[in-house]
Scaffold this motif. Structure first.
Motif, PDB file in Angstrom:
ATOM      1  N   GLY A 187      30.580  -0.500  14.433  1.00  0.00           N
ATOM      2  CA  GLY A 187      29.799   0.132  13.225  1.00  0.00           C
ATOM      3  C   GLY A 187      30.668   1.170  12.451  1.00  0.00           C
ATOM      4  N   MET A 231      23.458   1.936  15.224  1.00  0.00           N
ATOM      5  CA  MET A 231      23.815   0.673  15.013  1.00  0.00           C
ATOM      6  C   MET A 231      24.072   0.067  16.449  1.00  0.00           C
ATOM      7  N   ARG A 234      20.456  -0.184  18.261  1.00  0.00           N
ATOM      8  CA  ARG A 234      19.524  -1.215  17.878  1.00  0.00           C
ATOM      9  C   ARG A 234      19.829  -2.597  18.326  1.00  0.00           C
ATOM     10  N   ARG A 235      21.086  -2.843  18.817  1.00  0.00           N
ATOM     11  CA  ARG A 235      21.351  -4.082  19.182  1.00  0.00           C
ATOM     12  C   ARG A 235      21.248  -4.133  20.869  1.00  0.00           C
TER      13      ARG A 235
END
Length: 311
Positions: A187, A231, A234-235
């Motif tokens: 990220g 980031m 979220r994954r």
């Protein structure tokens, strides 16, 4: 000289008001990407005010500069700026702001050179710890694993950027925790956070007496980490990302009573474990548009008299 003075006043007002408003707001930690954009727009507005004021002051002070700046402009536009009444004040303002601009450029060059030297040293250290074996092409591996007793991972920006991770981190982080760590570092690389840090460090180092630049640097260091955390979460989930942070930093004293250089890690973990509600899409859009308008206002002020003359 009214427009250059108005631009300087606007720049000073933005430099004072913007950090205070952002410090009082409760949303930057909830939307770090939006907060990064707002900070960039606020600082860009301050720099634009100074640059435009310098240009118009120089045009008021020297006929040669005026001829270049207003070469294609109709006579009515030139008269609207009342450039002939600046006198010595216009020249002093232009020279002072030009010196500030040159100093800013020098500080940015210095920061870039220092960053390049740091990258060269880290590359040399990396080559010693992970030498290129016969038949290997140097710089082709995007992931480098180092022997190390301390769990660590970092992104090495370069022409061929690489992610470096130690064997201790591989032993300690399992499964999705390791994936979350890699996503966090990726990220940073994808958003080019290193350039944000370089620019903020250059401004704060060049003008330590200007509070907005010091606040800009401190907030960039904090917000880029929050954005990379988001980031990764979220994954791979907030709990997984928080556990990865804890496992990676628990031997560094960051969770103890004494503050360390990485004292923000506990706050990042708490934020991941107790996520605040995100702003609505409409409010994010409004904040982004308002920040963009802040950066556009200096241009409107500078071109206002000319546009009114043409109208």
């Amino acid at each position: 000289m009214m427009v250059p003075a108005a631009l300087l006043l606007l720049g000073a007002l933005t430099a004072v008001v913007a950090p205070r408003l952002l410090a009082r707001a409760d949303w930057p930690d909830r939307e770090p990407v939006v907060a990064l954009w707002v900070w960039q727009c606020a600082v860009a507005a301050v720099l634009l005010c100074c640059a435009l004021s310098m240009t118009l002051s120089a045009a008021a002070a020297w006929q040669a500069v005026r001829g270049h700046v207003f070469a294609p402009a109709p006579r009515a536009v030139v008269e609207a700026y009342a450039l002939g009444v600046g006198g010595p004040l216009a020249a002093t303002t232009a020279v002072t702001l030009a010196c500030g601009g040159l100093w800013t450029a020098a500080m940015l060059v210095r920061e870039v050179v220092r960053a390049r030297d740091r990258r060269h040293r880290r590359r040399a250290e990396l080559l010693v710890r992970a030498p290129v074996l016969p038949g290997e092409e140097p710089g082709n591996d995007r992931l480098v694993i180092l022997e190390g007793e301390r769990p660590d991972a970092w992104w090495l920006p370069d022409a061929a950027p690489r992610l470096v991770i130690t064997t201790a981190a591989l032993r300690r982080l399992k499964g999705r925790q390791l994936d979350a760590l890699l996503a966090h570092e990726q990220g940073h690389a994808q958003a080019r956070h290193d350039w944000l840090l370089h620019c903020s460090a250059a401004l704060a180092g060049g003008f330590p007496q200007v509070p907005v630049f010091a606040a800009f640097r401190d907030e960039m260091h904090r917000l880029v980490e929050l954005a990379a955390d988001d980031m990764a979460s979220r994954r791979f989930g907030r709990l997984t990302t928080a556990l990865a942070l804890v496992e990676l930093n628990k031997d560094r004293g960051v969770f103890g009573p004494c503050p360390t250089a990485q004292a923000q890690v506990p706050q990042r973990v708490n934020r991941l474990l107790t996520p605040p509600d995100r702003l609505t899409a409409g409010r994010r859009l409004r904040l982004t548009a308002a920040a963009t308008l802040v950066a556009v206002v200096p241009v409107l002020v500078a071109f206002g008299p000319g546009l009114r003359a043409l109208g």
